[in-house]
Motif scaffolding. Structure first.
Motif, PDB file in Angstrom:
ATOM      1  N   THR A  78       0.841  -1.197   0.000  1.00 54.15           N
ATOM      2  CA  THR A  78       0.000   0.000   0.000  1.00 54.15           C
ATOM      3  C   THR A  78       0.882   1.256   0.000  1.00 54.15           C
ATOM      4  OG1 THR A  78      -1.697  -1.188   1.242  1.00 54.15           O
ATOM      5  CG2 THR A  78      -1.823   1.212   1.239  1.00 54.15           C
ATOM      6  N   ASN A  79       0.493   2.246  -0.807  1.00 57.26           N
ATOM      7  CA  ASN A  79       1.199   3.534  -0.900  1.00 57.26           C
ATOM      8  C   ASN A  79       2.654   3.377  -1.340  1.00 57.26           C
ATOM      9  OD1 ASN A  79      -1.099   4.989   0.011  1.00 57.26           O
ATOM     10  ND2 ASN A  79      -0.545   4.570   2.148  1.00 57.26           N
ATOM     11  N   ALA A  80       2.920   2.390  -2.174  1.00 58.78           N
ATOM     12  CA  ALA A  80       4.301   2.142  -2.590  1.00 58.78           C
ATOM     13  C   ALA A  80       4.879   3.290  -3.405  1.00 58.78           C
ATOM     14  CB  ALA A  80       4.371   0.841  -3.395  1.00 58.78           C
ATOM     15  N   PHE A  81       4.025   4.045  -4.113  1.00 57.32           N
ATOM     16  CA  PHE A  81       4.512   5.120  -4.979  1.00 57.32           C
ATOM     17  C   PHE A  81       3.850   6.454  -4.652  1.00 57.32           C
ATOM     18  CE2 PHE A  81       4.595   1.077  -7.281  1.00 57.32           C
ATOM     19  CZ  PHE A  81       5.935   0.996  -7.619  1.00 57.32           C
ATOM     20  N   SER A  82       3.365   6.605  -3.437  1.00 60.22           N
ATOM     21  CA  SER A  82       2.641   7.825  -3.061  1.00 60.22           C
ATOM     22  C   SER A  82       3.532   9.056  -3.046  1.00 60.22           C
ATOM     23  CB  SER A  82       1.984   7.649  -1.686  1.00 60.22           C
ATOM     24  OG  SER A  82       2.971   7.366  -0.702  1.00 60.22           O
ATOM     25  N   GLY A  83       4.845   8.888  -2.970  1.00 58.90           N
ATOM     26  CA  GLY A  83       5.770  10.023  -2.954  1.00 58.90           C
ATOM     27  C   GLY A  83       6.240  10.461  -4.321  1.00 58.90           C
ATOM     28  N   LEU A  84       5.575   9.966  -5.388  1.00 58.02           N
ATOM     29  CA  LEU A  84       5.969  10.300  -6.759  1.00 58.02           C
ATOM     30  C   LEU A  84       4.794  10.948  -7.489  1.00 58.02           C
ATOM     31  CD1 LEU A  84       7.827   6.968  -7.606  1.00 58.02           C
ATOM     32  CD2 LEU A  84       8.825   9.099  -6.757  1.00 58.02           C
ATOM     33  N   PRO A  85       4.471  12.207  -7.150  1.00 59.02           N
ATOM     34  CA  PRO A  85       3.268  12.842  -7.707  1.00 59.02           C
ATOM     35  C   PRO A  85       3.347  13.164  -9.184  1.00 59.02           C
ATOM     36  CG  PRO A  85       4.539  14.434  -6.448  1.00 59.02           C
ATOM     37  CD  PRO A  85       5.209  13.106  -6.242  1.00 59.02           C
ATOM     38  N   LEU A 136      -1.325  -7.524  -5.275  1.00 57.18           N
ATOM     39  CA  LEU A 136      -1.324  -6.066  -5.265  1.00 57.18           C
ATOM     40  C   LEU A 136      -2.201  -5.636  -4.098  1.00 57.18           C
ATOM     41  CD1 LEU A 136      -1.921  -5.407  -9.091  1.00 57.18           C
ATOM     42  CD2 LEU A 136       0.271  -5.542  -7.893  1.00 57.18           C
ATOM     43  N   GLU A 137      -1.590  -5.071  -3.073  1.00 55.72           N
ATOM     44  CA  GLU A 137      -2.354  -4.708  -1.886  1.00 55.72           C
ATOM     45  C   GLU A 137      -3.297  -3.542  -2.181  1.00 55.72           C
ATOM     46  OE1 GLU A 137       0.151  -3.975   1.441  1.00 55.72           O
ATOM     47  OE2 GLU A 137       1.032  -5.995   1.446  1.00 55.72           O
ATOM     48  N   PRO A 138      -4.382  -3.418  -1.422  1.00 54.99           N
ATOM     49  CA  PRO A 138      -5.298  -2.282  -1.617  1.00 54.99           C
ATOM     50  C   PRO A 138      -4.554  -0.952  -1.506  1.00 54.99           C
ATOM     51  CG  PRO A 138      -6.303  -3.916  -0.175  1.00 54.99           C
ATOM     52  CD  PRO A 138      -4.882  -4.360  -0.380  1.00 54.99           C
ATOM     53  N   GLY A 139      -4.798  -0.063  -2.452  1.00 54.10           N
ATOM     54  CA  GLY A 139      -4.114   1.230  -2.447  1.00 54.10           C
ATOM     55  C   GLY A 139      -2.676   1.152  -2.899  1.00 54.10           C
ATOM     56  N   ALA A 140      -2.311   0.102  -3.652  1.00 50.73           N
ATOM     57  CA  ALA A 140      -0.916  -0.063  -4.077  1.00 50.73           C
ATOM     58  C   ALA A 140      -0.441   1.107  -4.928  1.00 50.73           C
ATOM     59  CB  ALA A 140      -0.756  -1.375  -4.844  1.00 50.73           C
ATOM     60  N   GLY A 174      -2.346   7.708  -5.053  1.00 50.58           N
ATOM     61  CA  GLY A 174      -1.610   8.946  -5.267  1.00 50.58           C
ATOM     62  C   GLY A 174      -1.156   9.154  -6.692  1.00 50.58           C
ATOM     63  N   LEU A 175      -1.376   8.159  -7.567  1.00 49.52           N
ATOM     64  CA  LEU A 175      -0.929   8.264  -8.961  1.00 49.52           C
ATOM     65  C   LEU A 175      -2.080   8.516  -9.924  1.00 49.52           C
ATOM     66  CD1 LEU A 175       1.630   5.288  -9.097  1.00 49.52           C
ATOM     67  CD2 LEU A 175       2.059   7.685  -8.528  1.00 49.52           C
ATOM     68  N   GLY A 176      -3.286   8.650  -9.396  1.00 52.68           N
ATOM     69  CA  GLY A 176      -4.459   8.749 -10.261  1.00 52.68           C
ATOM     70  C   GLY A 176      -4.435   9.930 -11.202  1.00 52.68           C
ATOM     71  N   SER A 177      -3.893  11.052 -10.776  1.00 48.78           N
ATOM     72  CA  SER A 177      -3.921  12.259 -11.593  1.00 48.78           C
ATOM     73  C   SER A 177      -2.747  12.364 -12.554  1.00 48.78           C
ATOM     74  CB  SER A 177      -3.947  13.491 -10.689  1.00 48.78           C
ATOM     75  OG  SER A 177      -2.789  13.523  -9.862  1.00 48.78           O
ATOM     76  N   SER A 178      -1.717  11.560 -12.393  1.00 48.03           N
ATOM     77  CA  SER A 178      -0.511  11.714 -13.222  1.00 48.03           C
ATOM     78  C   SER A 178      -0.213  10.492 -14.083  1.00 48.03           C
ATOM     79  CB  SER A 178       0.700  12.007 -12.325  1.00 48.03           C
ATOM     80  OG  SER A 178       0.933  10.926 -11.435  1.00 48.03           O
ATOM     81  N   LEU A 179      -0.398   9.292 -13.559  1.00 44.24           N
ATOM     82  CA  LEU A 179       0.037   8.087 -14.265  1.00 44.24           C
ATOM     83  C   LEU A 179      -0.758   7.873 -15.548  1.00 44.24           C
ATOM     84  CD1 LEU A 179       2.116   5.820 -13.851  1.00 44.24           C
ATOM     85  CD2 LEU A 179       0.256   4.402 -12.966  1.00 44.24           C
ATOM     86  N   SER A 229      -6.921  -2.333  -5.501  1.00 43.24           N
ATOM     87  CA  SER A 229      -5.505  -2.087  -5.796  1.00 43.24           C
ATOM     88  C   SER A 229      -5.334  -0.977  -6.820  1.00 43.24           C
ATOM     89  CB  SER A 229      -4.851  -3.375  -6.316  1.00 43.24           C
ATOM     90  OG  SER A 229      -4.980  -4.428  -5.385  1.00 43.24           O
ATOM     91  N   PHE A 230      -6.336  -0.793  -7.675  1.00 46.25           N
ATOM     92  CA  PHE A 230      -6.255   0.199  -8.753  1.00 46.25           C
ATOM     93  C   PHE A 230      -7.077   1.443  -8.404  1.00 46.25           C
ATOM     94  CE2 PHE A 230      -5.712  -4.030 -10.483  1.00 46.25           C
ATOM     95  CZ  PHE A 230      -4.571  -3.894 -11.257  1.00 46.25           C
ATOM     96  N   GLU A 231      -7.167   1.735  -7.140  1.00 40.13           N
ATOM     97  CA  GLU A 231      -7.978   2.850  -6.632  1.00 40.13           C
ATOM     98  C   GLU A 231      -7.610   4.170  -7.308  1.00 40.13           C
ATOM     99  OE1 GLU A 231      -7.911   5.361  -2.483  1.00 40.13           O
ATOM    100  OE2 GLU A 231      -7.724   3.192  -2.361  1.00 40.13           O
TER     101      GLU A 231
END
Length: 296
Positions: A117-124, A139-143, A146-151, A168-170
């Motif tokens: 969870t939150n594995a890439f939250s620091g990469l906005p 793939l854990e929930p919330g994996a 934080g990437l929804g707006s950029s990825l 996992s794909f929240e």
């Protein structure tokens, strides 16, 4: 600035401040020079410390902005931004020291088994993420929180993903490569797919390797391309059977209560009927006794 004038020895004292005194033309220099040296020493130490702190802070900020993850290769260009390549390094955990201004991360051909969870939250600013050719089975929930707006692109191909967890794909709206995974197609998968916001074409990469029920015949098929297949038919049948059993149980209870009620009422009715039948005979006997007493 004050001037004391000339003396017989030709001495002229010049005062720049109460704390600094410079003696010109041969006066006794020791007190004033010591004060000057002391003032310069104290102020130079302070200035040195301030300068050192400024240089250190500049170095730290520059290092944080330009550093690269350990053992990875970093590059940067105006068109694609900062790229971090950690491919084929036998890594078992997602690196936590990836610079936060990175736009592309390649973690393919490693040994990851799970994405926490939150594995890439620091990469906005992350635009592309490659996790292909690993050992990912969970793939854990919330994996990817934080990437929804950029990825824009997520590569999960050639892993060991079996179950599709929408949590996992929240929030992700990216295009995803989900091919070459041993997906298990069941009712849970069928109900989960409408709950994700991934680009619709991405779900065509879910090709069923196993299915439940097996006789449904979806092995080797892209589930999204088989809209007529209903994997929840067994669950629906089970639900229908359960409802029938429950309804039959309630019906049996109602019938049993009615039978008991009728039988109980029949017994009460019989007793009441016998009581009513006994009433006329008693009344006849009382009338006969009354007649006999009258004659006497």
């Amino acid at each position: 600035m004050e001037s004391s004038g000339s003396t017989t020895t030709g001495e002229v004292d010049v005062y720049f401040s109460p704390f600094i005194q410079v003696v010109l033309l041969g006066a006794c220099p020791y007190p004033t020079m010591s004060m000057l040296a002391d003032w310069l020493l104290r102020h130079s130490v302070v200035m040195c410390l301030l300068l050192h702190s400024l240089v250190l802070m500049t170095f730290c900020f520059h290092h944080a902005a330009t550093s690269c993850s350990k053992n990875c290769y970093c590059s940067e260009s105006e068109s694609s931004g900062k790229t971090v390549r950690c491919s084929n390094l036998q890594l078992t955990e997602i690196p936590q020291d990836i610079p936060n201004d990175t736009q592309r991360v390649y973690l393919d051909f490693n040994l990851f088994t799970t994405v926490p969870t939150n594995a890439f939250s620091g990469l906005p600013h992350l635009v592309e993420l490659d996790l292909s050719h690993n050992e990912l089975s969970q793939l854990e929930p919330g994996a990817f929180r934080g990437l929804g707006s950029s990825l824009q692109f997520l590569d999960l191909s050639s892993n060991k993903l079996v179950n599709f967890n929408p949590e996992s794909f929240e929030g992700l709206r990216a295009r995803a490569n989900l091919t070459n995974n041993p997906w298990h197609c069941d009712c849970n998968l069928q109900m989960a797919m409408p709950r994700v916001d991934l680009e619709p074409a991405s779900l065509t990469g879910i090709v069923c390797q196993t299915s439940e029920p097996e006789e449904i015949g979806v092995q080797g098929l892209a589930f999204l391309l088989a809209p007529d297949i209903d994997l929840c038919v067994v669950m629906k049948r089970t639900t229908d059977v359960a409802m029938l059993v429950v309804m039959f149980g309630w019906f049996t209870m109602v019938i049993s209560y009615l039978v008991y009620y009728v039988r109980a009422n029949q017994e009460d009715a019989r007793r009441h009927l016998e009581y009513l039948k006994s009433l006329p005979s008693r009344q006849g006997k009382s009338e006969e006794s009354s007649t006999i007493s009258t004659v006497v």
